[in-house]
Write a protein that holds these residues in place. Structure first.
Motif, mmCIF file in Angstrom:
data_model
loop_
_atom_site.group_PDB
_atom_site.id
_atom_site.type_symbol
_atom_site.label_atom_id
_atom_site.label_comp_id
_atom_site.label_asym_id
_atom_site.label_seq_id
_atom_site.Cartn_x
_atom_site.Cartn_y
_atom_site.Cartn_z
ATOM 1 N N GLY B 103 0.803 -1.210 0.000
ATOM 2 C CA GLY B 103 0.000 0.000 0.000
ATOM 3 C C GLY B 103 0.834 1.257 0.000
ATOM 4 N N PHE B 104 0.132 2.379 0.004
ATOM 5 C CA PHE B 104 0.786 3.675 -0.005
ATOM 6 C C PHE B 104 1.120 4.105 1.412
ATOM 7 C CE2 PHE B 104 -1.564 3.543 -3.942
ATOM 8 C CZ PHE B 104 -0.658 4.059 -4.834
ATOM 9 N N LEU B 105 2.160 4.896 1.530
ATOM 10 C CA LEU B 105 2.591 5.383 2.830
ATOM 11 C C LEU B 105 3.088 6.805 2.673
ATOM 12 C CD1 LEU B 105 3.290 4.751 5.807
ATOM 13 C CD2 LEU B 105 5.497 3.937 5.027
ATOM 14 N N ARG B 106 2.527 7.710 3.475
ATOM 15 C CA ARG B 106 2.956 9.103 3.397
ATOM 16 C C ARG B 106 3.914 9.382 4.547
ATOM 17 N NH1 ARG B 106 1.001 13.126 0.276
ATOM 18 N NH2 ARG B 106 -0.918 12.108 -0.349
ATOM 19 N N ILE B 107 5.067 9.948 4.242
ATOM 20 C CA ILE B 107 6.093 10.188 5.260
ATOM 21 C C ILE B 107 6.458 11.666 5.274
ATOM 22 C CG2 ILE B 107 8.451 9.673 5.975
ATOM 23 C CD1 ILE B 107 8.207 6.981 4.760
ATOM 24 N N PRO B 108 6.401 12.324 6.428
ATOM 25 C CA PRO B 108 6.873 13.711 6.506
ATOM 26 C C PRO B 108 8.394 13.744 6.582
ATOM 27 C CG PRO B 108 6.047 12.994 8.624
ATOM 28 C CD PRO B 108 5.834 11.844 7.690
ATOM 29 N N LEU B 109 9.012 14.670 5.859
ATOM 30 C CA LEU B 109 10.471 14.768 5.833
ATOM 31 C C LEU B 109 10.931 16.053 6.512
ATOM 32 C CD1 LEU B 109 11.617 13.687 2.260
ATOM 33 C CD2 LEU B 109 11.613 12.364 4.353
ATOM 34 N N ILE B 142 6.451 12.967 1.454
ATOM 35 C CA ILE B 142 6.576 12.129 0.268
ATOM 36 C C ILE B 142 5.550 11.014 0.355
ATOM 37 C CG2 ILE B 142 8.982 12.599 -0.240
ATOM 38 C CD1 ILE B 142 9.715 10.074 1.259
ATOM 39 N N LEU B 143 5.141 10.535 -0.807
ATOM 40 C CA LEU B 143 4.217 9.406 -0.880
ATOM 41 C C LEU B 143 4.972 8.240 -1.491
ATOM 42 C CD1 LEU B 143 1.225 8.542 -0.517
ATOM 43 C CD2 LEU B 143 0.916 9.093 -2.910
ATOM 44 N N LEU B 144 5.043 7.123 -0.746
ATOM 45 C CA LEU B 144 5.734 5.941 -1.252
ATOM 46 C C LEU B 144 4.715 4.846 -1.494
ATOM 47 C CD1 LEU B 144 8.724 5.639 1.239
ATOM 48 C CD2 LEU B 144 8.553 7.033 -0.799
#
Lengths: 93, 172, 116
Positions: B103-109, B142-144
């Motif tokens: 699935g998708f995972l949103r990560i703050p950088l 970012i969206l991974l």
């Protein structure tokens, strides 16, 4: 002895790569969506690059290297252009 | 610009992007397969012209601050790529249906350096099993897409602790 | 095929091993095209071939030509560098294109676009 070993391993590697190309070609033909076809095409190019390198080892000619480099270049440009087209409907904005 | 003012200025003026220039010369030497004086000169001229053209594209500023840390990161990434190759191969070859979720995972950088972000994108996408899909510059997330999304926390720790921290050391 | 006989055993065995490993990795990646169900899962499959698959084949080629010509054959590094630089670009572009298309069709399987 070493020649036989090498010949057979090159032959095996070529069969594996052709099978890989067949899987990628299946995805190109089957889809279901345009992005799947482009992804399959990109993999087809990478596998073709590897196949050309094995031909190079088999014949001992460095000419195949140039061909492999050109196929890799063409694959990159083609996939980038197609992806751009899928995103916007035109290649150059 | 760091370092001595006079020397730093004239050096950068005469030879902007020294690393890129050196890489282009090396590329030319590999392509022609010779280290003769003629090839070196030709490669140097071509590299300087290419860099001039690159400057015309108005590239963002930024520099490699710690080459040794960059080499260490490259070795780390190489090991990670080898490990995830095996992991993805196992996922593909496992027969039948498994409870694996992707699935998708949103990560703050925290990183903002453009070359750092570009390198992170390359690392994440080159590693089998993870792909960088989108970058949102408004809130720096970012969206991974991750093939084996067992535990979101572990993945966030990996990206932030393993790669982002080192990249910030190198590029910021 | 006379040149293959010139290769000493200590070089021939790694060349054979690298070749078959690289080709097998490329095949496993491509089998992923058949086995994985959605596009976003399938986009991971070719990275096997483009990272270690082609890496092993290039190693085999470098080793083979270095020993045969008794000088360093390094120009395979060009293809390796080229692959390392271009694969992320193509895959990212493709994933973004797919996301854009899914979003514009209002598919519920993908995360919504962030508020501008």
């Amino acid at each position: 002895m070493t020649a036989t070993l090498l010949l057979w391993s090159i032959f095996l590697a070529q069969i594996l790569l052709v099978a890989a190309m067949a899987c990628a070609a299946f995805r190109v033909l089957r889809g279901p969506r345009a992005q799947d076809r482009v992804l399959g095409l990109d993999t087809l190019y990478v596998n073709a690059t590897m196949l050309l390198l094995t031909f190079g080892i088999r014949t001992g000619s460095t000419l195949y290297f140039e061909a492999a480099l050109i196929i890799a270049l063409l694959g990159f440009v083609a996939t980038a252009a197609l992806a751009k087209f899928l995103m916007r409907g035109e290649v150059i904005e | 610009m760091r370092g001595g003012l006079m020397r730093g200025w004239s050096m950068r003026d005469w030879l902007p992007f020294p690393l890129l220039t050196a890489a282009l010369v090396a590329l030319w030497l590999l392509l022609t397969e010779s280290v003769a004086l003629g090839s070196i000169l030709m490669g140097g001229v071509l590299a300087l012209l290419t860099v001039r053209g690159f400057i015309a594209l108005d590239p963002p500023a930024g520099r490699l601050r710690r080459p040794r840390a960059a080499c260490a990161l490259a070795a780390l990434v190489l090991g990670d790529i080898a490990r995830s190759n095996l992991a993805v191969a196992r996922i593909i070859l496992t027969p039948g249906k498994t409870e694996r979720v992707s699935g998708f995972l949103r990560i703050p950088l925290d990183m903002r350096a453009p070359y750092g972000l570009a390198t992170l994108a390359c690392i994440i996408t080159a590693t089998p099993g993870t792909i960088w899909v989108e970058y949102n510059s408004a809130n720096n997330t970012i969206l991974l897409h991750i093939l084996d999304l067992v535990d979101e926390g572990t993945w966030i720790d990996t990206i932030k602790g393993r790669y982002e921290k080192r990249l910030m050391e190198i590029f910021e | 095929m006379t040149h293959l006989a010139d290769l000493p055993v200590w070089a021939a065995i790694p060349v054979a091993l690298f070749l078959v490993t690289g080709a097998a990795l490329a095949l496993i990646g491509s089998i992923g095209f058949l086995r994985l169900r959605t596009f976003y899962e399938r986009v991971h499959a070719p990275t096997l071939g483009t990272s270690m698959g082609i890496g092993f084949v290039l190693l085999a080629s470098m080793l083979c030509f270095t020993v045969l010509q008794s000088r360093l054959a390094l120009h395979e590094i060009l293809i390796a560098v080229f692959m390392v630089v271009t694969t992320p670009i193509t895959l990212m572009l493709l994933a973004r294109a797919a996301l854009y298309r899914d979003r514009s069709e209002g598919s519920g399987d993908v995360p919504p676009a962030p508020p501008a």
